[in-house]
Scaffold this motif. Structure first.
Motif, PDB file in Angstrom:
ATOM      1  N   SER A   1      38.923  27.727  47.880  1.00 23.22           N
ATOM      2  CA  SER A   1      39.330  28.808  46.990  1.00 23.22           C
ATOM      3  C   SER A   1      40.647  28.431  46.331  1.00 23.22           C
ATOM      4  O   SER A   1      41.385  27.576  46.830  1.00 23.22           O
ATOM      5  CB  SER A   1      39.486  30.130  47.753  1.00 23.22           C
ATOM      6  N   THR A   2      40.906  29.043  45.186  1.00 23.49           N
ATOM      7  CA  THR A   2      42.174  28.826  44.492  1.00 23.49           C
ATOM      8  C   THR A   2      42.840  30.173  44.232  1.00 23.49           C
ATOM      9  O   THR A   2      42.166  31.176  43.995  1.00 23.49           O
ATOM     10  CB  THR A   2      41.970  28.101  43.149  1.00 23.49           C
ATOM     11  N   LYS A   3      44.152  30.171  44.294  1.00 25.67           N
ATOM     12  CA  LYS A   3      44.928  31.383  44.004  1.00 25.67           C
ATOM     13  C   LYS A   3      46.093  31.004  43.110  1.00 25.67           C
ATOM     14  O   LYS A   3      46.806  30.037  43.373  1.00 25.67           O
ATOM     15  CB  LYS A   3      45.440  32.013  45.300  1.00 25.67           C
ATOM     16  N   GLY A   4      46.256  31.794  42.056  1.00 22.36           N
ATOM     17  CA  GLY A   4      47.341  31.516  41.111  1.00 22.36           C
ATOM     18  C   GLY A   4      48.069  32.782  40.721  1.00 22.36           C
ATOM     19  O   GLY A   4      47.847  33.863  41.266  1.00 22.36           O
ATOM     20  N   ARG A   5      48.948  32.645  39.764  1.00 21.55           N
ATOM     21  CA  ARG A   5      49.724  33.786  39.272  1.00 21.55           C
ATOM     22  C   ARG A   5      48.840  34.738  38.468  1.00 21.55           C
ATOM     23  O   ARG A   5      48.988  35.943  38.532  1.00 21.55           O
ATOM     24  CB  ARG A   5      50.853  33.228  38.393  1.00 21.55           C
ATOM     25  N   ASP A   6      47.902  34.171  37.732  1.00 18.65           N
ATOM     26  CA  ASP A   6      46.971  34.951  36.926  1.00 18.65           C
ATOM     27  C   ASP A   6      45.711  35.218  37.746  1.00 18.65           C
ATOM     28  O   ASP A   6      45.182  34.306  38.387  1.00 18.65           O
ATOM     29  CB  ASP A   6      46.615  34.171  35.657  1.00 18.65           C
ATOM     30  N   LEU A   7      45.208  36.438  37.705  1.00 21.30           N
ATOM     31  CA  LEU A   7      44.004  36.782  38.466  1.00 21.30           C
ATOM     32  C   LEU A   7      42.809  35.921  38.073  1.00 21.30           C
ATOM     33  O   LEU A   7      41.919  35.677  38.895  1.00 21.30           O
ATOM     34  CB  LEU A   7      43.670  38.262  38.268  1.00 21.30           C
ATOM     35  N   SER A   8      42.788  35.443  36.837  1.00 21.41           N
ATOM     36  CA  SER A   8      41.665  34.615  36.384  1.00 21.41           C
ATOM     37  C   SER A   8      41.636  33.263  37.102  1.00 21.41           C
ATOM     38  O   SER A   8      40.619  32.565  37.080  1.00 21.41           O
ATOM     39  CB  SER A   8      41.742  34.390  34.870  1.00 21.41           C
ATOM     40  N   ASP A   9      42.747  32.891  37.734  1.00 20.27           N
ATOM     41  CA  ASP A   9      42.799  31.629  38.474  1.00 20.27           C
ATOM     42  C   ASP A   9      42.409  31.795  39.940  1.00 20.27           C
ATOM     43  O   ASP A   9      42.352  30.815  40.682  1.00 20.27           O
ATOM     44  CB  ASP A   9      44.208  31.024  38.386  1.00 20.27           C
ATOM     45  N   ASP A  10      42.170  33.031  40.370  1.00 18.52           N
ATOM     46  CA  ASP A  10      41.718  33.281  41.745  1.00 18.52           C
ATOM     47  C   ASP A  10      40.199  33.124  41.787  1.00 18.52           C
ATOM     48  O   ASP A  10      39.457  33.978  41.291  1.00 18.52           O
ATOM     49  CB  ASP A  10      42.114  34.698  42.196  1.00 18.52           C
ATOM     50  N   LYS A  11      39.750  32.018  42.349  1.00 19.58           N
ATOM     51  CA  LYS A  11      38.318  31.711  42.367  1.00 19.58           C
ATOM     52  C   LYS A  11      37.906  31.224  43.747  1.00 19.58           C
ATOM     53  O   LYS A  11      38.727  30.702  44.500  1.00 19.58           O
ATOM     54  CB  LYS A  11      37.987  30.638  41.325  1.00 19.58           C
ATOM     55  N   THR A  12      36.631  31.382  44.040  1.00 17.11           N
ATOM     56  CA  THR A  12      36.091  30.906  45.311  1.00 17.11           C
ATOM     57  C   THR A  12      34.768  30.201  45.051  1.00 17.11           C
ATOM     58  O   THR A  12      33.934  30.687  44.282  1.00 17.11           O
ATOM     59  CB  THR A  12      35.876  32.077  46.288  1.00 17.11           C
ATOM     60  N   TRP A  13      34.593  29.042  45.683  1.00 20.26           N
ATOM     61  CA  TRP A  13      33.360  28.273  45.555  1.00 20.26           C
ATOM     62  C   TRP A  13      32.615  28.308  46.888  1.00 20.26           C
ATOM     63  O   TRP A  13      33.219  28.100  47.951  1.00 20.26           O
ATOM     64  CB  TRP A  13      33.662  26.826  45.169  1.00 20.26           C
ATOM     65  N   TYR A  14      31.300  28.568  46.822  1.00 19.03           N
ATOM     66  CA  TYR A  14      30.486  28.717  48.034  1.00 19.03           C
ATOM     67  C   TYR A  14      29.444  27.604  48.120  1.00 19.03           C
ATOM     68  O   TYR A  14      29.003  27.044  47.101  1.00 19.03           O
ATOM     69  CB  TYR A  14      29.762  30.070  48.022  1.00 19.03           C
ATOM     70  N   ALA A  15      29.047  27.316  49.350  1.00 22.08           N
ATOM     71  CA  ALA A  15      27.970  26.348  49.584  1.00 22.08           C
ATOM     72  C   ALA A  15      26.617  26.985  49.297  1.00 22.08           C
ATOM     73  O   ALA A  15      26.466  28.207  49.377  1.00 22.08           O
ATOM     74  CB  ALA A  15      28.022  25.860  51.026  1.00 22.08           C
TER      75      ALA A  15
END
Length: 465
Positions: A269-283
């Protein structure tokens, strides 16, 4: 009457609550607007100062300077206040970046980064000129063709090391344990990177080495695993995934490689200052290679995408991680194209493993720590170093001839017995280290563990029967 009053009271209470909600919302909105206005005002004020300086330089500087040079220099200075991975890429450097991702380019074959303000080798890529010349992870590049690197950003350094096939570049390198820097003159070549290599070891144990991540890695990995599976009559009994000295590459390839061995849950997962940069990748459940134990080999040259793969397989219990602590590059860069064809590589988020661990600076700690050299090999190298330091030279002998006057013997303080001839020098310790590493102690340990697993499984089946 009483019922009417109760209803009226409820309406009044509801109205008051509504007013309070709207008031609170208005206060929050005003706060955000004021904050945005303050940022905008600050940006406007300092932009005015910048424009004033630019205009003054263009009008009154002792020599005429073109606007592009001034603006690019200002952008470089601005981004230097941020992290070492955030850089502006002039059009020709931006093209270099795109070529890197394709998996074929001209140069030396090293991934570099900034560490403690020094241009540092993250990892030499296997079978490239830099790897063959003997560059190592954590080597500090002090000069490129005699020019100090302290004022160069990453992309400038990369551009200087690039060049036509057959031309050479000299890197002045510092390394831990050296008393002084050494020069490496390396001939440039076309770097065609085979991302994935494979080999079927004894006992139907598979070995897959990923040298770096590029746009072809996931396809090459699938081909390698399918080929190994076909060659093992009863299926793979275990797999070693070697990502040592792998400097990383595109995030999507790291996700696809991890997904090849996982069937559920989070990969990264990624977390940033902008909510659009908060992402999660699943198997994904389909197509996962499973049914055999895995060991992932890592070291200090395993960075970025490599750390994502190791972290995902470790956190999900799919593999045991063996080796030494990884590099610790856990930030996400977004590549943006600007209007003039230049690029902006901007750090926008941090990576997190499935358990929520940050990779940044800390890296991935192996489940089983195993150094590159065995205890016996380290002891042999230490013995060589002591032998080298104790070895006599001509100038250490009493009464030796001086080079400036070989007719005059240096007087001895007192008669001494003849010194024995120094023994021939032992094998060069760096050459010895190469020989030791060719034996690959870490890989041997990994294979031994997988063999042990198979033996234990057989014993358990016998007991169950």
């Amino acid at each position: 009457m009483s019922s009417h009053r109760g209803a009226s009271g409820l309406r009044t209470l509801f109205f008051l609550l509504l007013v309070m909600v709207f008031s609170l919302g208005a206060i929050l909105l005003m706060g955000q607007l004021q904050s945005s206005r303050a940022v905008s005002e600050d940006t406007y004020v300092f932009s005015e100062v910048f424009n004033e300086v630019l205009s003054t330089v263009q009008e009154h500087y002792v020599k005429e300077v073109d606007a592009k040079t001034l603006i690019y220099g200002a952008i470089k200075g601005m981004l230097a206040e941020l992290d070492p991975h955030t850089v502006h890429l002039p059009p020709e450097y931006f093209q270099d970046m795109k070529v890197d991702i394709s998996g074929e380019f001209g140069g030396l074959g090293i991934e570099i980064g900034m560490r403690h303000g020094m241009l540092t080798v993250v990892s030499p890529i296997e079978d490239t000129p830099a790897w063959k010349a003997g560059l190592k992870s954590n080597d500090m590049i002090l000069k490129i063709d005699g020019e100090p690197t302290q004022n160069l950003d990453l992309m400038e350094a990369v551009h200087k090391m690039r060049g036509k096939k057959g031309t050479s570049v000299t890197l002045t390198v510092g390394r831990e344990g050296w008393t002084e820097p050494q020069d490496f003159t390396i001939v440039r070549d076309i770097i065609k990177i085979q991302s994935v290599k494979k080999e079927l070891k004894e006992y139907d144990l598979g070995y897959v080495r990923i040298t770096n991540f590029n746009e072809n890695t996931d396809r090459e990995l699938k081909q390698a695993l399918d080929d190994l599976t076909r060659k093992a009559p009863d299926g793979l009994k275990g797999l070693v995934l070697d990502i040592r000295n792998n400097p990383g590459g595109p995030l999507d390839q790291a996700v696809k490689v991890a997904d090849a061995f996982l069937s559920e849950n989070v990969i990264v997962s990624t977390k940033g200052r902008d909510l659009s940069d908060d992402k999660t990748w699943y198997a994904h459940p389909e197509g996962a290679y499973s049914g055999f134990p895995m060991i992932v080999l890592v070291n200090g040259g395993s960075a970025s995408a490599s750390e994502i793969v190791a972290g995902a397989l470790q956190d999900q219990g799919r593999a045991v991680v063996l080796g030494t602590q990884t590099f610790g590059k856990g930030s996400v860069q977004t590549l943006l194209t600007l209007k003039d064809g230049s690029g902006l590589k901007l750090t926008t988020a941090y990576y997190y493993t499935p358990s929520g661990r940050s990779i940044q600076e800390k890296g991935i700690e192996p489940d089983i720590k195993v150094e590159e050299l065995s205890p016996d090999q380290r002891l042999a190298l230490e013995h060589m170093r002591r032998e080298r330091n104790q070895r006599l030279r001509e100038q250490d002998l009493e009464g030796h001839f001086q080079s400036k006057d070989t007719d005059e013997k240096k007087p001895a303080a007192a008669p001494v017995p003849a010194e024995p001839e120094p023994e021939p020098p032992a094998a060069d310790e760096e050459e010895a280290e190469k020989i030791f590493k060719s034996e690959d102690y870490q890989l041997e340990r990994a294979l031994d563990l997988l063999k042990s697993w198979e033996i234990f499984q057989a014993v358990l089946k016998k007991k169950a029967a």
